[in-house]
Each structure stands twice: as C-alpha cells, then as structure tokens.
Design a protein around this motif. Structure first.
Motif, mmCIF file in Angstrom:
data_model
loop_
_atom_site.group_PDB
_atom_site.id
_atom_site.type_symbol
_atom_site.label_atom_id
_atom_site.label_comp_id
_atom_site.label_asym_id
_atom_site.label_seq_id
_atom_site.Cartn_x
_atom_site.Cartn_y
_atom_site.Cartn_z
ATOM 1 N N UNK A 95 0.634 -0.960 0.019
ATOM 2 C CA UNK A 95 -0.663 -0.193 -0.228
ATOM 3 C C UNK A 95 1.280 1.326 0.363
ATOM 4 N N UNK A 96 1.784 1.611 1.008
ATOM 5 C CA UNK A 96 2.348 2.835 0.871
ATOM 6 C C UNK A 96 4.018 2.974 0.216
ATOM 7 N N UNK A 97 4.114 1.625 -1.231
ATOM 8 C CA UNK A 97 4.877 1.796 -1.310
ATOM 9 C C UNK A 97 4.274 2.395 -2.845
ATOM 10 N N UNK A 98 2.925 2.039 -3.124
ATOM 11 C CA UNK A 98 2.218 2.914 -4.239
ATOM 12 C C UNK A 98 1.993 4.430 -3.377
ATOM 13 N N UNK A 99 2.191 5.077 -2.992
ATOM 14 C CA UNK A 99 1.961 6.249 -1.941
ATOM 15 C C UNK A 99 3.048 7.001 -2.260
ATOM 16 N N UNK A 100 2.991 8.520 -2.502
ATOM 17 C CA UNK A 100 3.639 9.144 -3.130
ATOM 18 C C UNK A 100 4.914 9.128 -1.645
ATOM 19 N N UNK A 106 8.121 3.599 10.578
ATOM 20 C CA UNK A 106 7.704 3.211 11.261
ATOM 21 C C UNK A 106 7.392 1.273 10.842
ATOM 22 N N UNK A 107 6.725 1.843 9.834
ATOM 23 C CA UNK A 107 6.519 0.294 8.828
ATOM 24 C C UNK A 107 7.899 -0.548 8.587
ATOM 25 N N UNK A 108 8.956 0.940 8.704
ATOM 26 C CA UNK A 108 10.483 0.296 8.285
ATOM 27 C C UNK A 108 10.933 -0.425 9.586
#
Length: 274
Positions: A95-100, A106-108
């Motif tokens: 999801x976040x890889x598609x986010x700008x 925190x996810x990393x």
C-alpha cells in the motif's frame, strides 16, 4: 441526520451514542485500547494501525499504533502469529509503496525488527517439534519476501545465513528438511546439483523412499517465497510420480492436494506455468 433502525442494530447504536460524541472519537479510543492492552499481541496492534489507516485520517495515531506493533514484535517468542503478521505487513508495505510519501518510518522499523527476530529464531524453529512446517514457512515468507526493505534499514543478510547454517544441525523432520534444503539453496549454501542429490538420495534409499513425499511437501512450501524454485519443484514432482510405487504414491495424493490448496495463491500459478 435522521436514522431509522430496527432489529438487533438498535442496541449497538444506542450504546455507541453513550460511548462518545463522534464515531471517530469512539473508534480512536477502541483502537488504542486494543493495541495497548496488557495482553495485546503484535497482530492486534498491527490490525489497529491498519484499521486506523482505512477509517481515520490520522497519521499520528497510526504511527503510535505502529510503534506499539514494533515493540510487541520485538518480544515475540514463537511463530504462532507469523502468518497473520506477514500477511498484514506485506499488505501495508504494498500500500505505502504506491503512496507518494513512501513507506513510513514505523513500518520500515517493523519489517527490520521482524527480519532480525525471525531470522534469529530459525535454528530453534527448525528443531522444535511444536513448530509446524506451515508456521516455519510463514516465518521464512516474512524474512525473504520483505528482505529488501529490511536490508535497506540496516539488517545484515549474514545473520540469516548463519541462522540457516545452525538450523542444519537442528532439523530432523522430513518436511522441515525439504524446506531447509530449499532455503539453503536460496542463500547459496547449497547449489542446484547438491539439492538434486539430496532428494535423489532420499528417493534411492529403501527406507527413505516412503518419506520422500514429506520432503517434497516441505520443498513446495518454499514456492510461497521463492517462485524461482518452481522448475525444480516440477522436476522433483515428476521424479516422484515416475519412481514411487503405488503403495506410497496413492496415499500421498490427498496430502499433496491439501498442501497445494493451502498455498494455492502463491504456489499453484508457478507450478502450472512450469
């Protein structure tokens, strides 16, 4: 708004009205209570963070819940929740890889913590009879599928290689050994010829032949995180069907179909392509 409800929903709506001024306020409190409960597990905190991202436009709360998930993951002592943790983490990363703005900090940190925690647990997990091959496969799926992000956060692959080397002295279950051989091949501790030789040795031994399907079932689990193993898997399957006697082959078939059904999304497309 005038809302007219009938049936069992009325009670829940009335209780919600007493719980807070707005739905958002109630949801925020419930998510926080779920993640920070004394008995909370990593899955609860990660689910709360995901729900916050879906239903609330509050990145600070999502970060707080995510940091709680990182803390809980660092305390994980077993692979019981590995499958759900991996699925949720993978979904959030995609999801976040598609986010700008990219993957949040925190996810990393969550992925890096999971990589280190699960890699260090591999020797014990391979030797522990209480850890099933499915649970072990979920741990390895987390490690290998999210490895690129973990390495970018400073994790060292040498930790994983050392753990797999140590696991070689612990594994005894045939299904776990098949999974271990595939893992050794992935980290270049075993070449393709050595992998073929290991399975051929089992198939050629009069006593080991009956256990060959279990070794192969373990290898098939590796397809969930290593699609490039599909050609070898098809080759080993073909060898089984050509060589094993019916008295071994026929009782194995239901177990093979069950294994493939469990991993249908990750395994079957790669096998069918080959």
């Amino acid at each position: 708004w005038d809302v007219r409800l009938s049936g069992p929903e009325q009670r829940a709506v009335i209780e919600l009205g007493f719980a807070g001024v707005t739905v958002e306020q109630v949801l925020e409190r419930r998510l926080t209570e779920s993640a920070f409960a004394d008995t909370a597990r990593t899955t609860a905190a990660l689910e709360a963070a995901e729900t916050c991202l879906l239903l609330l436009d509050r990145s600070r709360l999502a970060e707080t819940l995510g940091e709680r998930a990182v803390q809980l993951l660092a305390r994980e002592h077993g692979p019981d929740d590995a499958r759900e943790i991996f699925e949720r983490a993978r979904r959030l990363v995609h999801h976040f890889r598609a986010d700008p703005d990219g993957v949040p900090a925190w996810l990393s940190r969550f992925v890096a913590t999971g990589y280190a925690t699960y890699a260090s647990s591999l020797p014990a997990a391979f030797g522990d009879r209480g850890t099933s091959p499915a649970q072990l496969g979920a741990v390895l799926s987390f490690v290998f599928t999210l490895e690129s992000l973990a390495l970018a956060m400073g994790c060292q692959r040498s930790q994983l290689v050392i753990a797999i080397e140590q696991a070689g002295a612990q594994a005894a279950d045939p299904e776990k050994l098949g999974l271990l051989w595939a893992t050794q091949w992935l980290v270049q501790l075993r070449d393709e010829a050595g992998l073929r030789h290991a399975f051929a040795s089992v198939l050629g031994h009069p006593l080991g032949r009956n256990a060959y399907p279990r070794y192969l079932a373990g290898f098939l689990r590796a397809l969930a995180f290593a699609p490039k193993a599909a050609p070898l898997a098809v080759e080993l399957l073909g060898r089984a069907f050509c060589t094993l006697p019916d008295v071994v082959l026929l009782p194995w078939m239901p177990g093979l179909l069950t294994t493939l059904r469990e991993q249908a999304i990750d395994t079957v497309p790669a096998l069918m392509k080959e």
